[in-house]
Each structure stands twice: as C-alpha cells, then as structure tokens.
Write a protein that holds these residues in place. Structure first.
Motif, PDB file in Angstrom:
ATOM      1  N   THR A  84       0.800  -1.228   0.016  1.00 42.90           N
ATOM      2  CA  THR A  84       0.142   0.086   0.162  1.00 42.90           C
ATOM      3  C   THR A  84       0.895   1.211   0.091  1.00 42.90           C
ATOM      4  O   THR A  84       1.821   1.146   0.837  1.00 42.90           O
ATOM      5  CB  THR A  84      -1.004   0.067   1.254  1.00 42.90           C
ATOM      6  N   VAL A  85       0.487   2.138  -0.898  1.00 42.46           N
ATOM      7  CA  VAL A  85       1.414   3.558  -0.955  1.00 42.46           C
ATOM      8  C   VAL A  85       0.653   4.517  -0.408  1.00 42.46           C
ATOM      9  O   VAL A  85      -0.700   4.933  -0.556  1.00 42.46           O
ATOM     10  CB  VAL A  85       1.715   3.845  -2.571  1.00 42.46           C
ATOM     11  N   HIS A  86       1.350   5.353   0.423  1.00 37.40           N
ATOM     12  CA  HIS A  86       0.832   6.458   0.846  1.00 37.40           C
ATOM     13  C   HIS A  86       1.779   7.714   0.367  1.00 37.40           C
ATOM     14  O   HIS A  86       3.108   7.659   0.595  1.00 37.40           O
ATOM     15  CB  HIS A  86       1.069   6.650   2.798  1.00 37.40           C
ATOM     16  N   TRP A  87       1.332   9.064   0.566  1.00 36.02           N
ATOM     17  CA  TRP A  87       2.039  10.163  -0.001  1.00 36.02           C
ATOM     18  C   TRP A  87       2.150  10.892   1.182  1.00 36.02           C
ATOM     19  O   TRP A  87       1.042  11.403   1.758  1.00 36.02           O
ATOM     20  CB  TRP A  87       1.461  10.704  -0.969  1.00 36.02           C
ATOM     21  N   VAL A 246       9.758   4.067   5.056  1.00 34.53           N
ATOM     22  CA  VAL A 246       9.491   5.485   4.639  1.00 34.53           C
ATOM     23  C   VAL A 246      10.606   6.107   3.934  1.00 34.53           C
ATOM     24  O   VAL A 246      11.875   5.791   4.202  1.00 34.53           O
ATOM     25  CB  VAL A 246       9.544   6.267   6.053  1.00 34.53           C
ATOM     26  N   VAL A 247      10.284   6.495   2.648  1.00 32.08           N
ATOM     27  CA  VAL A 247      11.358   6.756   1.804  1.00 32.08           C
ATOM     28  C   VAL A 247      11.165   7.918   1.003  1.00 32.08           C
ATOM     29  O   VAL A 247      10.078   8.391   0.690  1.00 32.08           O
ATOM     30  CB  VAL A 247      11.506   5.677   0.620  1.00 32.08           C
ATOM     31  N   GLY A 248      12.343   8.864   1.032  1.00 36.31           N
ATOM     32  CA  GLY A 248      12.229  10.083   0.217  1.00 36.31           C
ATOM     33  C   GLY A 248      12.062   9.741  -1.299  1.00 36.31           C
ATOM     34  O   GLY A 248      12.496   8.888  -1.790  1.00 36.31           O
ATOM     35  N   ILE A 249      11.195  10.528  -1.965  1.00 38.40           N
ATOM     36  CA  ILE A 249      10.669  10.227  -3.310  1.00 38.40           C
ATOM     37  C   ILE A 249      12.003  10.260  -4.169  1.00 38.40           C
ATOM     38  O   ILE A 249      11.922   9.629  -5.388  1.00 38.40           O
ATOM     39  CB  ILE A 249       9.794  11.363  -3.754  1.00 38.40           C
ATOM     40  N   THR A 283       9.498  -6.822  -2.676  1.00 39.69           N
ATOM     41  CA  THR A 283       8.481  -6.370  -3.224  1.00 39.69           C
ATOM     42  C   THR A 283       7.222  -6.907  -3.025  1.00 39.69           C
ATOM     43  O   THR A 283       6.878  -8.011  -2.842  1.00 39.69           O
ATOM     44  CB  THR A 283       8.644  -7.004  -5.189  1.00 39.69           C
ATOM     45  N   GLY A 284       6.605  -5.737  -2.236  1.00 40.20           N
ATOM     46  CA  GLY A 284       5.274  -5.958  -1.949  1.00 40.20           C
ATOM     47  C   GLY A 284       5.234  -7.146  -1.039  1.00 40.20           C
ATOM     48  O   GLY A 284       6.287  -7.360  -0.130  1.00 40.20           O
ATOM     49  N   HIS A 295       3.682  -1.492   3.922  1.00 42.81           N
ATOM     50  CA  HIS A 295       3.371  -0.017   3.587  1.00 42.81           C
ATOM     51  C   HIS A 295       4.415   0.714   3.052  1.00 42.81           C
ATOM     52  O   HIS A 295       5.658   0.765   3.678  1.00 42.81           O
ATOM     53  CB  HIS A 295       2.773   0.633   4.605  1.00 42.81           C
ATOM     54  N   LEU A 296       4.215   1.484   1.959  1.00 51.56           N
ATOM     55  CA  LEU A 296       5.537   2.322   1.690  1.00 51.56           C
ATOM     56  C   LEU A 296       4.831   4.054   1.729  1.00 51.56           C
ATOM     57  O   LEU A 296       3.915   4.207   1.184  1.00 51.56           O
ATOM     58  CB  LEU A 296       5.710   2.235   0.155  1.00 51.56           C
TER      59      LEU A 296
END
Ligand code: SF4
Lengths: 492, 251
Positions: A84-87, A246-249, A283-284, A295-296
C-alpha cells in the motif's frame, strides 16, 4: 549534544566548540583518514570508475527530470505486488501516517532498520509522543539511541564515539531498554558486539512491526532495496508481520538494471567494500514468507521544492554513501553535530538549506561551512558539484531571489546580518571597476605601511586571532611596472 | 608572442615580488610580457561569497582589458580557475536569467587563452627546465583550485624537480586544503585556523626550509600561521623559485 536539532546555533559557533574538543577531533581524524585511504583503494580497483560515476549521474538526473512519471509507475508496481502506498508532503504528515499504521496493528513497540528519512522527520520522537517505543537495531544507531545522542555521520552515526565511551553507554543504558549489558563488559569490539547482539535478539523475536527506509526503489518492479553490513536490517525486514518503509521520493530508479551501477559505486564509496555484506530486496508481500502487510510512505518534505531549483536539484542525486564527509577537512574538524541536521558534512551543507529553507540561523550558515576545496566533488560517485551548489546557496542567503517553498514560487529576501558585507562587496566591486581608485587605495596602504598592525581589531580579529597579517610592501606592483616597464627602464 | 600578465589584485597589492619574478622568468624565456595597467580583480571573492551579480561587472572588465592578447598568464591557480571554470558559468547564468548572451560572448575569447603560470610554461612554451637555481630544501603544497579546479597535475612538480640545487621533500597529506578558502578564513575562523595549523605541522615534518605553492592567498594564510606558531619555515611562491638563478639567486 542530546535532544533535538531545532534551535541549533549557527555553524561557526558549533564548529568552534567542536574544534576545541580534542577527543572528538582525535576520533574523527582517525576514522575519516582510515576510511579515506581504503575508499581510494577500492575505487582504484575499477578501471571503469569514471564511466560508472557518469552513468550514476545520468540515471539519477533522468529519473529526477521525469520523477512524476516514475513515482506513478512505482505506486502501480507496489500496489500490484500487494503493498500500500501513502504520500506524505511533509514530516508531520509522514509521522501521522506511520503512527496510525502502527496503532492499527495494536502494537506499542517497533524495531527499526537504520534510516535517514525517519531521522529527518524525527519519527522516533513522534512515535514516543503516541506511546510507541521505537528500537534502533543498527549497531551505531543503537549506540546513538542509548546515549540519548544525535547521529553525526551518515554511515557511522556514532563515529564521534570511541570504544571506551561505547562501553560506558552500554553498561549504563541497556537495562533501561531491555536486556542489560553483562556485568563484566569490556571495551573490546567482540565483547561490545556480543552485548548488542543479545540485547537486540530479544527485540527481533518479539517485534510485530518493522520500520525501514530504503536505498533504492525500482519503479519498474516496485522493489525496495536496503544495503547494510550487519544483517540486523534483514531481521527487521523479514521477521515482523507488518513492514512500514519511509522513503524520500528521490530514491527512485527506473529499472532493475539501473541497480547494477549503484550496487557497485555505493559500497566502494561508503565502506570501501567491493560489495556490501547484506543486500535485501523486497517487492510487496509474498504468501508464507516475510511480512503480511507492507506499507510504503513516500516522503516529499522539501524535495519537490529542491527539484524546482535548476542548480540545487543535483543534491537529490545523492545516494548517501558518505564519501564526501570522509574527505571533508571541515567535517573532520567540526564534527557532524555542528551541521544541525541528520545530514552532516558537505552533502548536509547543501541539502538541509534546500529541504528546510534558509530561514533559520543554522541553515543560513551552512552554505559557508566549506572552504570550497572541491574534495567532496572529486569523490562523489554521482558527481554532485557540491561547491557549485554551496556558492549558489550563498547567493540565496546574501542576495535573496526566487525559490520554491511548499510548491509556491516565492521571492526570498536576503538573510539578515549581511548588510555590512554587502556594502563592502559593492565598494570593492566599484573600486575594482575603477582602476584609478584601486591604485589610490594601494598607494595609501603602502604609504601608511609602517602603521599597519599584524593583528586586527573588530571583525578582522577572526583572521588575526590565529594568523599574522602579511606586511604591506613599500610599492605595489603596478607602480613598479609604471616606473620601470617591467625592468626594461633599469630599476629592477 | 604578446602575453599579458594577469597578476591578480592580491599579488599586485601585497606580493609585488611575485609579479616581478614572473616578469623576470618569462622575459628570460623569450616571452614579451605586458602588464595592462587597467587590470584589477577577477571577482572570485565576490562570486564565491554569493555576490555573483557583483562579480559580473568585473568579468566584463577583465574581458575588456585582456581581449587582444594572445595569451593571459596568471601566477594564481585560484584566479585562473575563476576565469576558466567560473566565467563560463557566469555567462550561462546571465543567459538563463533572460539577460541575453552578451556576457557569455564577451567572455568566450578570453577564457581559453587564460593560463595558470605552470600550465603556460609546460603546455604552451613546452619547457620544464627553466634554468632556475635554488639551493634549498623545499616542500610543495598543491593548492585546491590549482589541483582540482584547473587540474594542474604534476606540472608544478616537474618544474620544481628541474630546478638546480633544489631538494624536493614530499608533503604528507599534500592534497588537503590548507584552510584558507577566501572569506571562509574569516567566517569559520576556528576551523580555518585548525586546518592551517595541521598544514604547517605536516610541512614542518618534512624538514624543509621552504613551503612552496602557486597561490599567494593560500601562502598568506599558511605563512601567517607559520609566523604565529614561530615556525622556522618560510612560504615562497613557485614563481620566485623559478625566477631564481645562479647570477641572481632569490632568498
Ligand atoms: S553527496 Fe555524493 S559523496 Fe556525498 S553522500 Fe551523497 S553521493 Fe555520497
């Protein structure tokens, strides 16, 4: 240096303190010089280093230019793989997202892989405020956490500590957080490592939630990559039921093949190894293996603002190898804490004032935390021209100008405290644009030369506190030239 | 060959001996040297401190003064790097800011004709033995902008090795910055001074009498530190060593 970086004094004051600390200077000198020499050897082994460096630069530049597209692709791939991706636009949003995700699991403890991004947003503090304990599992991070300290290096956060100090920290603090250190703990590396291993093992086996960062995210496949030396990261990534990254774009790369370049340049630049001991890729989610939920959290926090700056954006190419810290003569003397950020050294001096803006005293002073010697640029595996960006940011500090903050174009005013300098620069420019004025000044200096002191009062004291001024010669060159036409008219 | 000496404002004002040495050396090698009297400053201090817009008029001025010479020679790696590396950047930035390509066009002819002294000797004149005599033990500090900015490589070394009577001592940590850094020396005085002291200690460990470099700004900082530490060593500009001969020896 405990607590938070907020309200840091400007770099020169912090650095002055550090310069006076002989233990710190000794620890840093020893550590940076050792790794410096090893890195040079590891890099020298590759005949195609220059090509790899150029390839890394290009891949990163290309990705950054089309970052919107690659981030969308990344989100699709991660989702398709069961993640799941969160921004998150800023630190507060990222912390809120992670806190809610942990709460939803019903847990009040998490284990963490070393991560710059979560340090940047001060996630541990935010989790603590929500009643959640975060345990750092990287050995150096553990030392920093137990010592209620701050990291001072990208790769070796506890580089400023020696073995004796580490023994004391373990002996006094481990019990507070879990399994205490053995009574008879010595400061030999094997003993210290064993104490940490036993202490951490309990945490790994109990934790239901892991939190990580990532070195790379592959848009094509949705794969995240962590490289590390200890294997503790791999435990955090595989044992818990829920994994939150938690990763910088800017950590995105387009394809799996692009990793080929960075998995060569990163270990050689950072630990001077041909290959890092542990490379974990996930990967997922996968049935019957690893975390059940993934969660990313994609972190912006000033990165798209930085991207808008045509000169400064190259800072986002950084792969956090820390080579620039290890060769930096200023870092070596000032130590990492003086930079007032989780990103110290040359990269910190250009990244922090871009991510956070130049509004605070520390951020306005960072672009000046360099003699512009160029050693950082020379070693950077993605060819970030750090001196160029430093000078560009100095311009922003003293002259103001256009910038993007939180997505909006703004016109920055010059920072306070540079009025006298600005006036002097203008006056000097005027004199230099009028050779007659320059000459009059030189003659005045020569005529009054016997009155010149070798030390200075006022702002000049900064110079003459440690160095004697040169004596002013009786005659500037141009007067000699005019009198003799270069010696042709006799007098030499 | 009509060559202009770009001495730099620091040398002109504080180190005229270096200027005289360059004139003597080049004249001895058969070069016709001119010193355009209208020259002032390349604008590096302005540019590096963040005052790019104040540096622009000085770049214009530089191109006006030096445009018509075949070559421009400067005994300063740092000012040489300003012209060669950073002038093109000034032109590009002005263009990017919508101010046309006037500056870029004005600078285009002078940039490639500008040589740091050792480059000029080795690459243009094709000499490494300049007939110098200097009977002293010398250690050489390659300054940052010469080393990494201009990529002078081993040119200065080759020139020094060919000097009669000179004994060259290896400087430990030679590639490390001495800590000058222009306004850095004032803005971060404590770190700058610490770097300077380490450089002097490294130099002293070689047992040399003289520390040689091709940049008087760095030598001002290193020499000021030596003087304060009461070190027995002296800072000397490379040009003064190369100009020294048996008939007219330099100190
Ligand atoms: S700026 Fe370059 S050298 Fe410094 S940490 Fe980043 S990638 Fe490494």
């Amino acid at each position: 240096m405990s607590g938070t970086f907020v309200g840091m004094p400007a770099f020169p004051e912090a650095a002055r303190e550090a310069v006076r600390n002989p233990t710190l200077r000794g620890n840093l000198r020893h550590a940076t010089h050792t790794i410096r020499a090893k890195r040079a050897r590891a890099v020298g082994e590759l005949a195609d280093w220059a090509e790899l460096r150029e390839a890394g630069r290009r891949i990163k530049d290309h990705t950054l230019r089309h970052l919107d597209r690659y981030l969308e692709q990344l989100e699709e791939s991660v989702t398709a793989a069961g993640g799941t991706v969160h921004w998150a636009a800023d630190a507060a949003e990222a912390n809120r997202i992670v806190t809610e995700l942990v709460r939803a699991t019903g847990e009040s403890e998490v284990v963490k892989v070393k991560s710059m991004a979560t340090q940047e947003i001060e996630l541990n503090e935010a989790l603590a405020a929500a009643g959640i304990r975060a345990y750092e599992t990287d050995l150096a991070e553990l030392i920093v956490q137990l010592g209620k300290d701050r990291p001072s290096h990208i790769l070796v956060p506890a580089i400023h500590r020696n073995r004796g100090e580490i023994r004391d920290i373990f002996a006094h603090e481990m019990g507070e957080w879990g399994r205490p250190a053995p009574e008879d703990l010595t400061d030999t590396p094997a003993d210290l490592a064993e104490a940490a291993r036993l202490h951490l093992r309990e945490k790994f086996l109990r934790a239901k939630v892991g939190i990580s960062g990532a070195n790379f995210m592959v848009a094509e496949t949705g794969t995240l990559v962590v490289v590390e030396s200890e294997g503790n990261g791999r435990m955090c990534l595989t044992l818990p039921e829920t994994l939150i990254s938690v990763v910088g774009i800017e950590k995105t790369v387009p394809t799996w093949r692009d990793l080929e370049v960075f998995l060569q340049t990163l270990p050689r630049s950072s630990t001077a190894e041909r290959m890092n001991p542990y490379t974990s890729m996930w990967t997922g989610t996968t049935d019957e293996d690893g975390p059940r939920a993934f969660h990313l959290v994609l972190l912006d926090n000033g990165r798209t603002d930085t991207l808008a700056d045509t000169v400064g954006r190259q800072a986002l190419r950084c792969i956090r190898c820390s080579a620039c810290l290890n060769v930096c003569p200023v870092y070596e003397r000032a130590g990492g804490h003086a930079y007032g950020s989780v990103y110290p050294g040359p990269i910190g001096a250009i990244l922090s004032p871009q991510l956070r803006g130049t509004g605070s005293e520390i951020d306005a002073s960072l672009p000046y935390a360099s003699s512009l010697c160029g050693a950082c640029y020379e070693v950077c595996p993605v060819a970030i021209d750090i001196p160029e960006v430093l000078v560009h940011l100095r311009e922003r500090v003293v002259e103001g100008g256009p910038a993007v903050r939180r997505g909006n174009k703004v016109l920055l005013k010059p920072a306070k405290g540079h009025a006298a300098e600005r006036a002097a620069m203008r006056a000097a420019r005027w004199a230099f644009a009028h050779p007659g004025a320059l000459r009059a000044g030189q003659r005045l200096a020569s005529r009054t030369r016997r009155l010149h002191p070798r030390t200075l009062p006022g702002p000049g004291r900064a110079w003459s506190g440690a160095r004697d001024l040169p004596a002013v010669p009786p005659e500037p060159f141009r007067d000699w030239w005019q009198r003799t036409r270069g010696g042709k008219d006799g007098d030499r | 060959m009509r060559v202009a000496l770009f001495l730099t404002c620091v040398n002109d004002t504080l180190y005229p001996d270096t200027g005289r040495a360059v004139v003597k050396l080049l004249t001895r090698l058969g070069v016709d040297v001119d010193f355009p009297m209208d020259q002032t400053c390349c604008g590096q201090a302005h540019y590096n401190t963040g005052y790019r817009h104040e540096a622009e008029p000085l770049a214009w001025h530089f191109s006006d003064v030096f445009r018509d010479y075949e070559a421009i020679v400067t005994p300063s790696g740092s000012c040489g790097a300003m012209v060669r590396e950073l002038y093109p950047r000034l032109g590009e930035r002005a263009r990017a800011e919508g101010r046309g390509d006037g500056l870029a066009r004005a600078l285009a002819p002078v940039v490639p004709k500008t040589y740091e002294l050792t480059e000029f000797l080795v690459d243009v004149l094709g000499v490494t033995d300049v007939g110098a005599y200097y009977p002293h033990r010398v250690t050489y500090h390659p300054t940052c902008h010469g080393l990494r900015g201009l990529g002078l490589g081993d040119r200065p070394r080759r020139l020094l090795e060919a000097v009669k009577g000179l004994e060259l001592a290896e400087l430990p940590g030679a590639a490390e910055c001495c800590g000058f850094g222009g306004t850095f020396a004032v803005k971060n005085a404590a770190v700058s001074a610490a770097m300077g002291v380490d450089k002097v200690r490294d130099a002293e460990s070689t047992g040399a009498e003289v520390l040689c470099a091709a940049d008087n700004s760095c030598l001002m900082h290193i020499g000021g530190t030596m003087s304060r530490l009461g070190s027995g060593m002296r800072p000397v500009h490379l040009a003064e060593i190369l100009a020294s001969t048996e008939e007219e020896p330099a100190l």
